[in-house]
Motif scaffolding. Structure first.
Motif, PDB file in Angstrom:
ATOM      1  N   ASP A 143       9.557  -0.809   6.220  1.00  0.00           N
ATOM      2  CA  ASP A 143      10.694  -0.263   5.764  1.00  0.00           C
ATOM      3  C   ASP A 143      11.364   0.766   5.462  1.00  0.00           C
ATOM      4  O   ASP A 143      10.208   1.884   5.719  1.00  0.00           O
ATOM      5  CB  ASP A 143      10.925  -1.106   4.164  1.00  0.00           C
ATOM      6  CG  ASP A 143       9.965  -0.789   3.377  1.00  0.00           C
ATOM      7  OD1 ASP A 143      10.709   0.157   3.142  1.00  0.00           O
ATOM      8  OD2 ASP A 143       8.962  -1.061   3.192  1.00  0.00           O
ATOM      9  N   ILE A 145      12.535   2.596   3.302  1.00  0.00           N
ATOM     10  CA  ILE A 145      12.475   3.199   1.623  1.00  0.00           C
ATOM     11  C   ILE A 145      11.818   4.213   1.509  1.00  0.00           C
ATOM     12  O   ILE A 145      10.409   3.600   1.916  1.00  0.00           O
ATOM     13  CB  ILE A 145      12.161   2.326   1.189  1.00  0.00           C
ATOM     14  CG1 ILE A 145      13.426   1.151   0.420  1.00  0.00           C
ATOM     15  CG2 ILE A 145      12.903   2.460  -0.766  1.00  0.00           C
ATOM     16  CD1 ILE A 145      13.240   0.308   0.219  1.00  0.00           C
ATOM     17  N   TYR A 147       8.326   6.471   0.811  1.00  0.00           N
ATOM     18  CA  TYR A 147       6.859   5.945  -0.227  1.00  0.00           C
ATOM     19  C   TYR A 147       6.739   7.118  -0.212  1.00  0.00           C
ATOM     20  O   TYR A 147       5.462   7.397   0.353  1.00  0.00           O
ATOM     21  CB  TYR A 147       6.434   5.237   0.958  1.00  0.00           C
ATOM     22  CG  TYR A 147       5.186   4.075   0.241  1.00  0.00           C
ATOM     23  CD1 TYR A 147       5.731   3.201   0.034  1.00  0.00           C
ATOM     24  CD2 TYR A 147       4.206   4.578   0.380  1.00  0.00           C
ATOM     25  CE1 TYR A 147       4.216   2.340  -0.582  1.00  0.00           C
ATOM     26  CE2 TYR A 147       2.719   4.110   0.427  1.00  0.00           C
ATOM     27  CZ  TYR A 147       3.665   2.341  -0.528  1.00  0.00           C
ATOM     28  OH  TYR A 147       2.199   1.778  -0.956  1.00  0.00           O
ATOM     29  N   ASP A 154       7.842  10.804   0.951  1.00  0.00           N
ATOM     30  CA  ASP A 154       7.590  10.024   1.948  1.00  0.00           C
ATOM     31  C   ASP A 154       6.645  10.317   2.670  1.00  0.00           C
ATOM     32  O   ASP A 154       5.900  11.353   3.595  1.00  0.00           O
ATOM     33  CB  ASP A 154       8.639   9.499   2.577  1.00  0.00           C
ATOM     34  CG  ASP A 154       9.324   8.803   3.784  1.00  0.00           C
ATOM     35  OD1 ASP A 154       8.010   8.072   3.205  1.00  0.00           O
ATOM     36  OD2 ASP A 154      10.174   8.728   3.876  1.00  0.00           O
TER      37      ASP A 154
END
Length: 355
Positions: A143, A145, A147, A154
């Motif tokens: 996904d 978003i 992380y 991220d």
């Protein structure tokens, strides 16, 4: 120079067996592995090998949200080979937290997902170029978003910058954290549930006092359930009685109307019984009433052979008694017109005889 053919593993065509575990190198193909663009992969090229897509995660308490994400990764391109990396307990407990399922249980859960072609055990937390090259990965699916973990904002940032990242959509309303939250929120309910199913207080890490409390609550709940069952049965019984009573009252009203109608038809002012009574009464009166002699009958003539007998005292007394009886009968009951006419006629004949 002879061109080598690709011998990469092909996607599963049967679901009778679980997915395989990856070895040190999951693709032993000696043909050069050229990096693909997303446009090429979507057009279905190259035709001689599948597009190798990688998706990783913890997959604790494997649920429909996990399965939907893997389904999307599998169907990103016309011919995809899906490799799923599962992180070990050691890495997961270090960077994310304690898991409910062990790593072996999580490996097996992924192997039995229909969209997975291959499972990588003890997958790295952060993907390195060496790992991507070792498994000949074309794209990474996750996904979109960010992380943040392991000291970075991220962990997929460098994958996105390399043009190898393909986003999938999260499933709202379901996650491992949500499932654990439900269990923690309703801890007493699940503790009592497992006590009923035979688990010991030691296995559930429940104190002696809480164990007794839960067992008492279970007994109270069973009693409540019995009471509710009795109430439901009683309501059903009362409903059936009311339904039967309504039917009986309706039938009684119908029969009552029918009976009253029949009674009035027989005994009412214009009923059949009155007509029959009047008809029979008329016949009885007509049968009991004496008939009068005809007024236009010719007078009797004396026979020439016999002379009229002289009047005697006995005949006069008999006539007087006969007249007195007729008078008493007329006084005792009102005569009908026919009877009155007949009496007057007989009296006149008697007078003529006396004369």
């Amino acid at each position: 120079m002879e061109e080598l053919e690709h011998t990469c593993p092909q996607p599963r065509t049967t679901l009778t067996e679980p997915a395989i575990f990856a070895r040190e190198t999951s693709c032993e193909c000696r043909a050069p592995h050229e990096r693909l663009t997303i446009e090429q992969a979507r057009r279905g090229t190259p035709v001689d090998r599948p597009v190798r897509v990688y998706a990783d995660g913890i997959f604790d308490l494997f649920h429909s949200g996990h399965a939907r994400a893997l389904m999307q990764a599998k169907n990103l391109f016309p011919n995809s080979y899906l490799i799923v990396g599962v992180c070990s307990d050691e890495l997961t407990h270090k960077y994310k937290g304690f898991t409910v399922m062990t790593e072996e249980e999580r490996y097996e859960a992924l192997r039995h997902c229909r969209y997975v072609d291959e499972v990588v055990r003890d997958a790295p937390w952060t993907l390195t170029p060496d790992f991507l090259e070792q498994h000949k990965i074309d794209f990474v699916a996750h996904d979109d978003i960010p992380y943040s973990s392991a000291g970075t904002e991220d962990v997929y940032k460098h994958i996105k910058e390399a043009g190898m990242f393909v986003p999938t959509q999260r499933t709202e309303g379901i996650s491992t954290s949500d499932l654990i939250t439900r269990i923690v929120r309703d801890y007493d309910v699940y503790a009592r549930r497992n006590l009923q199913r035979g688990y010991t207080a030691k296995e559930l890490n429940v104190s002696y006092i809480n164990e007794k409390k839960y067992r008492l609550q279970n007994q109270v709940d069973r009693m409540k359930e019995k009471v509710r069952t009795v109430e439901e049965r009683s309501k059903h019984f009362v409903y059936r009685v009311e339904e039967k009573s309504a039917d009986l009252i309706q039938k009684w009203e119908e029969k009552s109307r029918e009976f009253i109608g029949n009674f009035l038809e027989l005994f009412g002012p214009d009923g059949t019984w009155k007509q029959m009574f009047q008809e029979r009464s008329g016949r009885m009166i007509q049968a009991l009433s004496p008939r009068g002699s005809p007024s236009n009958s010719p007078p009797r003539e004396l026979s020439p052979l016999r002379s009229p007998s002289p009047p005697s005292h006995w005949g006069h007394a008999h006539a007087h008694t006969h007249a007195h009886a007729h008078a008493h009968a007329r006084a005792s009951s009102p005569p009908s017109p026919k009877a009155a006419s007949a009496s007057i006629s007989s009296m006149s004949e008697g007078d003529d005889d006396e004369k």
